[in-house]
Design an enzyme around this catalytic site. Structure first.
Site, short mmCIF file in Angstrom:
data_model
loop_
_atom_site.label_atom_id
_atom_site.label_comp_id
_atom_site.label_asym_id
_atom_site.label_seq_id
_atom_site.Cartn_x
_atom_site.Cartn_y
_atom_site.Cartn_z
CB SER A 25 -0.97 -0.04 1.18
OG SER A 25 -2.01 0.90 0.97
CG HIS A 63 -4.38 -0.26 -3.22
ND1 HIS A 63 -4.41 -1.49 -2.60
CD2 HIS A 63 -3.86 0.62 -2.34
CE1 HIS A 63 -3.93 -1.36 -1.38
NE2 HIS A 63 -3.58 -0.10 -1.19
CD GLU A 90 -6.47 -4.17 -3.81
OE1 GLU A 90 -7.14 -5.19 -3.63
OE2 GLU A 90 -6.82 -3.04 -3.47
#
Length: 135
Positions: A25, A63, A90
């Site tokens: 992330s 993402h 992801e």
């Protein structure tokens, strides 16, 4: 929180010798010198700040497909065309080599946006009536 700390200095020193780094992330995005950030009040906004700079030739976005961040990365790359945009989805990672070439690992995809040879011209803009374009 790590900026300008002894912990980050130690990580940099170890990385220069033999330490491999990983991030998920925001931990992925912060690896680049130019870090993409978002503005929670403005969806799909493109803002950048200084990242940790372990990756100098790329802007990393995370993402990527799941959150439809193609326009965000494209905007960042067109603003800084000397950098290659790398959108990492992801369940996917890139393993970056010392020369910043990389391999893709995982279940999804990575998208590359490269504008290093992009040429734009105000004279050939769609805003000008009767503009001619050559490809």
């Amino acid at each position: 929180a790590l900026k300008m700390t002894k912990a980050l200095e130690l990580i940099r020193a170890r990385h220069a010798v033999d330490l491999h780094l990983a991030g998920t992330s925001a931990g992925t995005a912060v690896m680049s010198e130019v870090m993409l950030t978002g503005n929670p009040g403005v969806p799909d906004s493109t803002q950048t700040t200084a990242g940790f700079g372990f990756v100098k030739k790329m802007i990393l976005d995370q993402h990527f497909l799941k959150r439809n961040r193609q326009a965000r990365l494209q905007s960042a790359v067109l603003s800084q065309p000397e950098l290659v945009g790398v959108g990492i989805d992801e369940a996917t990672a890139i393993l970056v080599n010392e020369d910043e070439s990389f391999s893709v690992l995982g279940d999804s995809s990575v998208m590359i946006m490269d504008a290093r040879r992009n040429k734009t011209s105000v004279e050939n803009s769609l805003l000008n009536s009767g503009a001619n374009f050559k490809f």
